[in-house]
Design a protein around this motif. Structure first.
Motif, PDB file in Angstrom:
ATOM      1  N   HIS A   9      -2.152   2.544   9.230  1.00 53.75           N
ATOM      2  CA  HIS A   9      -2.602   4.273   9.839  1.00 53.75           C
ATOM      3  C   HIS A   9      -3.690   4.822  10.014  1.00 53.75           C
ATOM      4  O   HIS A   9      -4.103   5.788   9.876  1.00 53.75           O
ATOM      5  CB  HIS A   9      -0.871   5.276   9.076  1.00 53.75           C
ATOM      6  N   SER A  10      -4.619   3.650   8.463  1.00 54.58           N
ATOM      7  CA  SER A  10      -5.616   4.350   7.746  1.00 54.58           C
ATOM      8  C   SER A  10      -6.417   3.230   7.832  1.00 54.58           C
ATOM      9  O   SER A  10      -5.885   1.413   6.973  1.00 54.58           O
ATOM     10  CB  SER A  10      -5.273   5.275   7.252  1.00 54.58           C
ATOM     11  N   VAL A  11      -7.503   3.509   8.001  1.00 56.08           N
ATOM     12  CA  VAL A  11      -8.743   2.623   7.478  1.00 56.08           C
ATOM     13  C   VAL A  11      -8.232   1.815   6.010  1.00 56.08           C
ATOM     14  O   VAL A  11      -8.353   0.596   5.513  1.00 56.08           O
ATOM     15  CB  VAL A  11      -9.826   2.650   7.642  1.00 56.08           C
ATOM     16  N   HIS A  12      -8.073   2.755   5.189  1.00 48.39           N
ATOM     17  CA  HIS A  12      -7.809   2.695   4.112  1.00 48.39           C
ATOM     18  C   HIS A  12      -6.871   1.890   2.866  1.00 48.39           C
ATOM     19  O   HIS A  12      -7.040   0.778   2.381  1.00 48.39           O
ATOM     20  CB  HIS A  12      -7.780   3.917   3.210  1.00 48.39           C
ATOM     21  N   GLU A  13      -5.825   1.880   3.938  1.00 50.60           N
ATOM     22  CA  GLU A  13      -4.295   1.100   4.243  1.00 50.60           C
ATOM     23  C   GLU A  13      -4.902  -0.026   4.008  1.00 50.60           C
ATOM     24  O   GLU A  13      -3.961  -1.454   3.528  1.00 50.60           O
ATOM     25  CB  GLU A  13      -3.082   1.626   4.714  1.00 50.60           C
ATOM     26  N   LEU A  15      -7.281  -1.636   3.558  1.00 48.56           N
ATOM     27  CA  LEU A  15      -7.791  -2.544   2.337  1.00 48.56           C
ATOM     28  C   LEU A  15      -7.583  -2.608   1.501  1.00 48.56           C
ATOM     29  O   LEU A  15      -7.543  -3.102   1.037  1.00 48.56           O
ATOM     30  CB  LEU A  15      -9.190  -1.401   2.444  1.00 48.56           C
ATOM     31  N   HIS A  16      -6.687  -1.386   1.314  1.00 47.16           N
ATOM     32  CA  HIS A  16      -6.166  -1.419   0.097  1.00 47.16           C
ATOM     33  C   HIS A  16      -4.621  -2.682   0.340  1.00 47.16           C
ATOM     34  O   HIS A  16      -4.525  -3.281  -0.512  1.00 47.16           O
ATOM     35  CB  HIS A  16      -4.764  -0.243   0.286  1.00 47.16           C
ATOM     36  N   LEU A  30      -9.304  -9.763   6.963  1.00 44.36           N
ATOM     37  CA  LEU A  30      -9.260  -7.916   7.745  1.00 44.36           C
ATOM     38  C   LEU A  30      -9.679  -8.615   9.403  1.00 44.36           C
ATOM     39  O   LEU A  30     -11.511  -8.762   9.151  1.00 44.36           O
ATOM     40  CB  LEU A  30     -10.255  -7.085   7.156  1.00 44.36           C
ATOM     41  N   ILE A  31      -9.118  -7.770  10.565  1.00 48.51           N
ATOM     42  CA  ILE A  31     -10.280  -7.789  12.208  1.00 48.51           C
ATOM     43  C   ILE A  31      -9.655  -6.808  12.916  1.00 48.51           C
ATOM     44  O   ILE A  31      -9.335  -5.771  12.144  1.00 48.51           O
ATOM     45  CB  ILE A  31      -9.653  -9.042  12.715  1.00 48.51           C
ATOM     46  N   PRO A  32     -10.857  -6.424  13.653  1.00 37.26           N
ATOM     47  CA  PRO A  32     -10.223  -4.587  13.992  1.00 37.26           C
ATOM     48  C   PRO A  32      -8.699  -5.405  15.161  1.00 37.26           C
ATOM     49  O   PRO A  32      -9.560  -6.588  15.206  1.00 37.26           O
ATOM     50  CB  PRO A  32     -11.471  -4.880  15.486  1.00 37.26           C
ATOM     51  N   VAL A  33      -8.415  -4.222  15.177  1.00 36.50           N
ATOM     52  CA  VAL A  33      -7.325  -4.028  15.957  1.00 36.50           C
ATOM     53  C   VAL A  33      -7.241  -4.975  17.122  1.00 36.50           C
ATOM     54  O   VAL A  33      -7.992  -4.071  18.218  1.00 36.50           O
ATOM     55  CB  VAL A  33      -6.430  -2.495  16.274  1.00 36.50           C
ATOM     56  N   CYS A  41      -9.090   2.242  17.581  1.00 38.36           N
ATOM     57  CA  CYS A  41     -10.329   1.362  16.669  1.00 38.36           C
ATOM     58  C   CYS A  41     -10.402   1.073  15.259  1.00 38.36           C
ATOM     59  O   CYS A  41     -11.640   0.902  14.573  1.00 38.36           O
ATOM     60  CB  CYS A  41     -11.967   1.633  17.122  1.00 38.36           C
ATOM     61  N   GLY A  42      -8.893   0.674  14.714  1.00 35.02           N
ATOM     62  CA  GLY A  42      -8.945   1.145  13.504  1.00 35.02           C
ATOM     63  C   GLY A  42      -9.379  -0.559  13.497  1.00 35.02           C
ATOM     64  O   GLY A  42      -9.117  -1.387  13.623  1.00 35.02           O
ATOM     65  N   ILE A  43      -8.282  -1.357  11.890  1.00 32.67           N
ATOM     66  CA  ILE A  43      -9.008  -2.534  11.459  1.00 32.67           C
ATOM     67  C   ILE A  43      -7.482  -2.861  11.046  1.00 32.67           C
ATOM     68  O   ILE A  43      -6.864  -2.113  10.859  1.00 32.67           O
ATOM     69  CB  ILE A  43      -9.220  -1.992  10.067  1.00 32.67           C
TER      70      ILE A  43
END
Lengths: 87, 362
Positions: A9-13, A15-16, A30-33, A41-43
């Motif tokens: 749901h978010s970039v931070h999640e 990374l976590h 980790l890759i672009p969606v 355009c998240g991760i």
């Protein structure tokens, strides 16, 4: 070749997720969606399908928030270059 | 998507920007999302800066182009509920920063592609702002998840675009159109609209985003989106050299619609970069997401427009003469507010985690 992609749901999640699961010894990247999953355009996190049960167990154990896990097909790379056109 | 595809997709945007200048848009302003929202705010009478009032058809095109292609591909989805008011405030200050630099990040690339080296200072500031934002992302910054909403929510932005198009065509007395200055300079309506539709569709398909390009490199070492930005730069450069030869000039001084105050060029774009990375997309990308039904991005766009109106009403926007004191104060306030919001969210996140840990006995 198949591969799994977890979306968040978010970039931070994302990374976590990477931080916690790498510490737990799991292999991921980790890759672009991928465009076929979403126009956002998240991760996202990519990992091998064989490791999916380990990932699901770890996600539950650490209470990580994941949106969805998709199974995608890797497109074979076309070996077409300027030179092959000239052949 | 292949590297060459995204490079060319960016290239089309760069060439269209050069062509729009050739056919009447102000120099280095073939496309500028910040300037164009500012002009629209002026046309609607939200500010009365007489030189910058015009309903820019490019913006209408971005929204309708992205909406139509998303709809056709079944990607139109109404979503929202991810901290809309914070997004409004971030959008507001992204605009304050952009109008001190004099341009959105896309215009920054286009200015660079026409030899304006002040844009290089802006670029350093922008990248620095993104880097600072990434530190917050790494430490727990999030605006929370969005949820599905009723479809009607998603149709509002495309309908606003349609209403603006009607105003532009029938020119009612309550809409302001500049008679001099940048607002009076524009390419023919049809050309601007078609260019806008094309760019809207391209950005929806490729997800090109000026903040995403740098963020992905710094955060996950992925160069895909950055390649698109390089495409914009290279093709705009070639386009300018061919189409706008007389206006091409390398240097810092007397660049069109720009000033050479290094500190404020840097800090203005720091604010824009920081705000954009926290929002998850630059002003162009927010516009496209809003067109796809993302109401959080639609609220961000309303923040951008409001920011533009305030920038001129409060005299914070820069001009070729330089950055007014009000603009310097506004950027400083913007940095404090945006850093404050980010800091509060990160602190709260850490606090919750600690409490959860205590409950679990960790």
């Amino acid at each position: 070749m198949e591969y799994c992609v977890a979306t968040f749901h978010s970039v931070h999640e994302a990374l976590h997720f990477e931080q916690v699961l790498k510490k737990a010894g799991l292999q991921l990247q980790l890759i672009p969606v991928p465009r076929e999953i979403s126009s956002s355009c998240g991760i996202a996190a990519r990992f091998a399908p064989e490791a999916r049960p380990d990932f699901e167990a770890a996600i539950a154990q650490h209470g990580l928030e994941v949106d969805e896990i998709h199974v995608l097909q890797e497109k074979p790379r076309k070996k077409k270059s300027l030179f092959s056109l000239l052949d | 998507m292949k590297k060459s595809t995204i490079l060319l997709a960016g290239g089309v945007i760069g060439l269209l920007a050069a062509a729009l200048v050739k056919f009447g848009n102000p120099v280095n302003m073939g496309i500028c999302v910040a300037c164009f929202y500012r002009d629209i705010a002026g046309a609607l009478g939200l500010h009365r800066a007489e030189a910058v009032q015009y309903i820019r058809p490019e913006i209408i095109g971005f929204i309708l182009g992205a909406f139509l292609i998303a709809y056709a591909n079944k990607e139109f989805k109404a979503t929202g509920g991810s901290s809309p008011l914070i997004r409004f405030v971030l959008g507001f200050f992204v605009m304050i920063g952009a109008l001190v630099f004099l341009g959105c990040p896309l215009r920054m690339i286009l200015r660079l592609a026409n030899g304006d080296l002040n844009a290089l200072i802006g670029l350093f500031g922008y990248i620095f702002g993104i880097w600072v934002g990434i530190q917050f992302l790494k430490n727990g910054f999030t605006l929370g998840r969005s949820y599905k909403q009723a479809k009607a929510n998603g149709y509002i932005m495309p309908l606003i675009a349609l209403a603006l198009l009607i105003f532009l065509v029938i020119k009612p007395a309550f809409i302001y159109f500049s008679e001099g200055g940048p607002g009076s300079m524009h390419a023919p309506l049809a050309l601007s609209l078609i260019a806008g539709l094309t760019v809207g569709a391209i950005v929806q398909r490729t997800r090109i985003c000026t903040v995403g390009g740098f963020r992905d490199v710094m955060l996950i070492g992925d160069y895909h989106l950055l390649t698109g930005l390089i495409g914009i730069f290279l093709f705009a450069l070639v386009g300018n050299l061919v189409l706008n030869t007389a206006a091409f000039k390398i240097g810092f001084v007397e660049q069109p619609i720009a000033h050479n105050d290094f500190i404020w060029n840097f800090l203005g774009m720091t604010l824009a970069g920081l705000g954009s990375v926290l929002l998850g997309g630059c002003p162009l990308r927010q516009t496209i997401l809003a067109a796809e039904g993302n109401t959080d991005s639609a609220v961000t766009v309303l923040g951008l427009i409001t920011g533009a109106a305030f920038a001129h009403n409060f005299g914070t926007a820069a001009s070729p003469a330089g950055v007014p004191v009000n603009g310097q104060i506004a950027v400083a306030i913007g940095l404090v507010v945006v850093l404050g919001i980010a800091g509060l969210i990160v602190a709260r996140k850490a606090d919750t985690k600690q409490k959860e840990g205590a409950v679990l006995g960790q």
